[in-house]
Design a protein around this motif. Structure first.
Motif, mmCIF file in Angstrom:
data_model
loop_
_atom_site.group_PDB
_atom_site.id
_atom_site.type_symbol
_atom_site.label_atom_id
_atom_site.label_comp_id
_atom_site.label_asym_id
_atom_site.label_seq_id
_atom_site.Cartn_x
_atom_site.Cartn_y
_atom_site.Cartn_z
ATOM 1 N N GLU A 51 34.194 28.619 43.570
ATOM 2 C CA GLU A 51 33.132 28.837 42.581
ATOM 3 C C GLU A 51 33.595 28.527 41.166
ATOM 4 O OE1 GLU A 51 30.850 32.528 44.889
ATOM 5 O OE2 GLU A 51 31.964 32.928 43.057
ATOM 6 N N GLU A 52 34.807 28.959 40.821
ATOM 7 C CA GLU A 52 35.263 28.877 39.430
ATOM 8 C C GLU A 52 35.949 27.579 39.055
ATOM 9 O OE1 GLU A 52 35.865 33.588 38.401
ATOM 10 O OE2 GLU A 52 37.650 32.380 38.720
ATOM 11 N N THR A 53 36.513 26.870 40.037
ATOM 12 C CA THR A 53 37.277 25.668 39.693
ATOM 13 C C THR A 53 36.817 24.409 40.419
ATOM 14 O OG1 THR A 53 38.964 25.860 41.427
ATOM 15 C CG2 THR A 53 39.337 27.109 39.379
ATOM 16 N N GLY A 54 36.122 24.564 41.536
ATOM 17 C CA GLY A 54 35.764 23.422 42.370
ATOM 18 C C GLY A 54 36.802 23.102 43.428
ATOM 19 N N ALA A 55 37.934 23.784 43.410
ATOM 20 C CA ALA A 55 39.017 23.505 44.357
ATOM 21 C C ALA A 55 38.803 24.240 45.677
ATOM 22 C CB ALA A 55 40.363 23.922 43.768
ATOM 23 N N ASP A 56 38.998 23.518 46.764
ATOM 24 C CA ASP A 56 39.098 24.140 48.082
ATOM 25 C C ASP A 56 40.582 24.417 48.285
ATOM 26 O OD1 ASP A 56 36.344 23.878 48.692
ATOM 27 O OD2 ASP A 56 36.663 21.805 49.319
ATOM 28 N N VAL A 57 40.909 25.632 48.684
ATOM 29 C CA VAL A 57 42.318 26.008 48.773
ATOM 30 C C VAL A 57 42.655 26.700 50.084
ATOM 31 C CG1 VAL A 57 42.548 26.273 46.257
ATOM 32 C CG2 VAL A 57 41.990 28.271 47.654
ATOM 33 N N GLU A 58 43.946 26.641 50.386
ATOM 34 C CA GLU A 58 44.560 27.471 51.417
ATOM 35 C C GLU A 58 45.387 28.506 50.684
ATOM 36 O OE1 GLU A 58 45.644 24.595 55.192
ATOM 37 O OE2 GLU A 58 47.210 25.181 53.803
ATOM 38 N N ILE A 59 45.391 29.720 51.201
ATOM 39 C CA ILE A 59 46.136 30.801 50.563
ATOM 40 C C ILE A 59 47.550 30.825 51.147
ATOM 41 C CG2 ILE A 59 46.186 33.266 50.102
ATOM 42 C CD1 ILE A 59 43.777 31.566 48.918
ATOM 43 N N GLY A 60 48.520 30.932 50.247
ATOM 44 C CA GLY A 60 49.916 30.986 50.644
ATOM 45 C C GLY A 60 50.490 32.383 50.459
ATOM 46 N N ARG A 61 51.715 32.422 49.944
ATOM 47 C CA ARG A 61 52.436 33.691 49.796
ATOM 48 C C ARG A 61 51.730 34.654 48.842
ATOM 49 N NH1 ARG A 61 57.799 32.805 47.006
ATOM 50 N NH2 ARG A 61 56.521 31.471 45.725
ATOM 51 N N LEU A 62 51.878 35.937 49.143
ATOM 52 C CA LEU A 62 51.525 36.974 48.187
ATOM 53 C C LEU A 62 52.589 36.922 47.097
ATOM 54 C CD1 LEU A 62 50.060 39.554 47.227
ATOM 55 C CD2 LEU A 62 51.597 40.845 48.732
ATOM 56 N N LEU A 63 52.177 36.706 45.851
ATOM 57 C CA LEU A 63 53.146 36.576 44.765
ATOM 58 C C LEU A 63 53.433 37.908 44.098
ATOM 59 C CD1 LEU A 63 52.056 33.183 43.199
ATOM 60 C CD2 LEU A 63 53.879 33.651 44.853
ATOM 61 N N TYR A 64 52.393 38.659 43.772
ATOM 62 C CA TYR A 64 52.620 39.960 43.154
ATOM 63 C C TYR A 64 51.366 40.822 43.215
ATOM 64 C CZ TYR A 64 50.471 37.700 39.068
ATOM 65 O OH TYR A 64 49.621 37.015 38.240
ATOM 66 N N LEU A 65 51.601 42.099 43.069
ATOM 67 C CA LEU A 65 50.562 43.109 42.987
ATOM 68 C C LEU A 65 50.811 43.867 41.695
ATOM 69 C CD1 LEU A 65 48.345 44.795 44.568
ATOM 70 C CD2 LEU A 65 50.249 46.215 45.306
ATOM 71 N N CYS A 66 49.796 43.939 40.854
ATOM 72 C CA CYS A 66 49.898 44.660 39.576
ATOM 73 C C CYS A 66 48.682 45.555 39.421
ATOM 74 C CB CYS A 66 49.896 43.691 38.393
ATOM 75 S SG CYS A 66 51.400 42.760 38.198
ATOM 76 N N ASP A 67 48.797 46.502 38.515
ATOM 77 C CA ASP A 67 47.609 47.274 38.190
ATOM 78 C C ASP A 67 47.367 47.270 36.690
ATOM 79 O OD1 ASP A 67 49.730 49.064 37.624
ATOM 80 O OD2 ASP A 67 49.279 50.305 39.342
ATOM 81 N N HIS A 68 46.125 47.461 36.365
ATOM 82 C CA HIS A 68 45.692 47.595 34.980
ATOM 83 C C HIS A 68 44.911 48.901 34.957
ATOM 84 C CE1 HIS A 68 43.381 45.766 31.349
ATOM 85 N NE2 HIS A 68 44.382 46.527 30.974
ATOM 86 N N VAL A 69 45.646 49.990 34.762
ATOM 87 C CA VAL A 69 45.108 51.333 34.928
ATOM 88 C C VAL A 69 43.922 51.595 34.002
ATOM 89 C CG1 VAL A 69 45.651 53.794 34.810
ATOM 90 C CG2 VAL A 69 47.313 52.202 35.772
ATOM 91 N N ASP A 70 44.026 51.179 32.746
ATOM 92 C CA ASP A 70 42.935 51.428 31.795
ATOM 93 C C ASP A 70 41.615 50.807 32.254
ATOM 94 O OD1 ASP A 70 44.749 52.770 30.230
ATOM 95 O OD2 ASP A 70 45.061 51.111 28.832
ATOM 96 N N ALA A 71 41.703 49.656 32.924
ATOM 97 C CA ALA A 71 40.499 48.966 33.404
ATOM 98 C C ALA A 71 40.161 49.336 34.851
ATOM 99 C CB ALA A 71 40.683 47.459 33.297
ATOM 100 N N HIS A 72 40.983 50.188 35.472
ATOM 101 C CA HIS A 72 40.769 50.607 36.861
ATOM 102 C C HIS A 72 40.747 49.421 37.819
ATOM 103 C CE1 HIS A 72 39.906 54.549 35.249
ATOM 104 N NE2 HIS A 72 39.014 54.007 34.454
ATOM 105 N N VAL A 73 41.716 48.508 37.660
ATOM 106 C CA VAL A 73 41.775 47.292 38.468
ATOM 107 C C VAL A 73 43.156 47.137 39.096
ATOM 108 C CG1 VAL A 73 41.589 44.766 38.433
ATOM 109 C CG2 VAL A 73 40.136 46.125 36.931
ATOM 110 N N VAL A 74 43.164 46.747 40.376
ATOM 111 C CA VAL A 74 44.380 46.331 41.056
ATOM 112 C C VAL A 74 44.292 44.807 41.166
ATOM 113 C CG1 VAL A 74 45.678 46.375 43.218
ATOM 114 C CG2 VAL A 74 44.599 48.454 42.370
ATOM 115 N N HIS A 75 45.320 44.111 40.666
ATOM 116 C CA HIS A 75 45.374 42.645 40.715
ATOM 117 C C HIS A 75 46.314 42.232 41.839
ATOM 118 C CE1 HIS A 75 43.420 41.796 36.819
ATOM 119 N NE2 HIS A 75 43.898 42.976 36.505
ATOM 120 N N ILE A 76 45.795 41.409 42.754
ATOM 121 C CA ILE A 76 46.598 40.873 43.846
ATOM 122 C C ILE A 76 46.579 39.354 43.689
ATOM 123 C CG2 ILE A 76 46.883 40.738 46.344
ATOM 124 C CD1 ILE A 76 45.227 43.352 46.506
ATOM 125 N N THR A 77 47.759 38.783 43.505
ATOM 126 C CA THR A 77 47.845 37.349 43.206
ATOM 127 C C THR A 77 48.597 36.604 44.298
ATOM 128 O OG1 THR A 77 47.726 37.826 40.856
ATOM 129 C CG2 THR A 77 48.586 35.672 41.474
#
Length: 142
Positions: A51-77
């Motif tokens: 949707e955001e880039t036009g790229a069709d992708v395959e997902i590879g390795r989990l790179l990192y997991l972070c949180d942004h507590v003030d925004a109540h968000v868990v980021h999984i990259t």
């Protein structure tokens, strides 16, 4: 807290980024978004990247997991690999914030787009410690 997935797609020393209004000081960000009800992390990231880039992708390795507590968000990259699509073929209206541009940015140019030296080094080193909880988002330079 809600869950957000983002993708790191690097080709020829360049990282795929979006130019879009954000809640932070940067207008350039990693593609990705909120995981919707009934979606797996992989399904959400494949959808968001398309949707955001036009790229069709395959997902590879989990790179990192972070949180942004003030925004109540868990980021999984995840690492992403392009399998098709056309960069810039953005799905209009799929995102609440209009996307002004999509481009591959050279790693050495990331600081001029608001990314930290720490984040650039992680990209160059291919994310040592991949798959780890990295703590607050700012510890990886975002």
């Amino acid at each position: 807290m809600h869950t957000r997935v983002t993708g790191i797609l690097i080709e020829d020393g360049k990282l795929l980024l979006l130019n879009q209004g954000t809640d932070g000081p940067r207008s350039w960000s990693l593609p990705g978004g909120r995981v919707e009800d009934g979606e797996s992390l992989e399904e959400a990231l494949v959808r968001e990247m398309r949707e955001e880039t036009g790229a069709d992708v395959e997902i590879g390795r989990l790179l990192y997991l972070c949180d942004h507590v003030d925004a109540h968000v868990v980021h999984i990259t995840f690492e992403a690999r392009r399998t098709g699509g056309r960069i810039g073929d953005v799905t209009q209206g799929a995102d609440t914030r209009p996307i002004r541009g999509v481009e591959f940015v050279a790693l050495e140019d990331l600081p001029s787009r608001g990314f930290s030296d720490r984040f650039v080094q992680l990209c160059r080193d291919r994310f040592p410690g991949a798959g780890s909880y990295m703590g607050p988002k700012h510890t990886i330079g975002l």
